[in-house]
Design a protein around this motif. Sequence first.
Motif: not given
Length: 428
Positions: A203, A232, A237-238
């Motif tokens: 991320h 990222g 999160r990604v």
Amino acid sequence: MPSSLQPSADADVIVVGAGPGGSAAAYHMASHGLDVLLLEKTEFPREKVCGDGLTPKAVRQLLRMGVDTSPEAGWMHNKGLRVVAGDIKLTLDWPTLDSYPAYGLTRTRLDFDDLLAQRAVVGGARLRTGVNVTAPVFDRAGRVCGVTAQVGPDKEPTTFRAPLVVAADGVSGRMALALGINKRDDRPLGVAVRRYYFSGEKHDDDYLESWLQLRSANDPDTLLPGYGWIFGLGDGRVNVGLGVLNSSSAFGKTNYRQLLVDWLSSTPEEWGMRDETNADGPIRGAGLPMGFNRVPHYSRGLMLVGDSGGMVNPFNGEGIAYAMESGEVAAQFAVDALARTAGPAREAVLRRYPVELSQRFGGYYRLGGVFVKLIGNPTIMKLCTEQGMRSHTLMRFVLKLLANLTDPRGGDAMDRVINGLSKVAPAV
């Protein structure tokens, strides 16, 4: 600058759609004194299908709108691009140029579009959400002089009038279609799908990651169609997705959502992208209208910006930078045109808008069309990835070419080659 408003008009310019292109157009027009009505069918914040990655080309347009792009303002900075093809990984920094910042950004469209719309308001535009524009309004001469819309939850029929309308209504191109401006089948087209995953490993990666070879854990010896990305977002999160171009034999014949799942099954388990429980939301998909696939970009009082005019870069699928830049260019011509009396003089200025876009992007997009056809051939693509990626110098050139990052005057030898190719290529 005096307003060009006529007694029956509601604004100098109506902008349909508050995505990046529409908000950029509204901001620059309003900043130069025009009365701009920005109409958006949804309410903010709202989702859009996108990779959420911004190259330095897009960052420049944000800075031109006065956007604070610091990490403290919620932006994730990146240094460049990591290219992955099988066991080969190549990390490339964004080029150092006079014309562009040396960093890229990521941010979700959920609040990115809201932020840009609010910048348009700061510039002086009047934003109205919950306004679903349904069609253009024509005067007796067949020129666009406003729009009809359904307003609010009750879908109240309403008409808004202005001497100039900007269509920033995205891939659907409802406004353009009403003028008979249809999509061209001879231009590149892509389909992209993406999903958010929680990934402690990836991320906060400060490089955008592009995968040129996709494989499934169930059949690692067979290449999957398409090209993937992992960006990222810095918030745990990604954004993970893939795109397939219409030069691929798999285009239109593939379950793209399943294709994404199959590819992610081969990624390292510790990245967390195999496990459905790590997913944040469903897989979403959208079309990518590339290479000016809808022209002309001006006709009878209607200007097209961004996806409505098919302004996605065929080389890399980037659309936001071109949407915002076309919005700024549209503003320059709108300001000049509306300072003139309605009639031939005003029309002559507006007709220069598509000429300017062609000069900026036409030759480059033509090269992109050739590129799309070449990489649609698996043999050529295999040769490019396995041989080309072994040369760091060649890949630096490819990065500049794919991201359209060159200094227009001077620059290094790579800049001069790319600029020269773009100039000699016939404009699309």
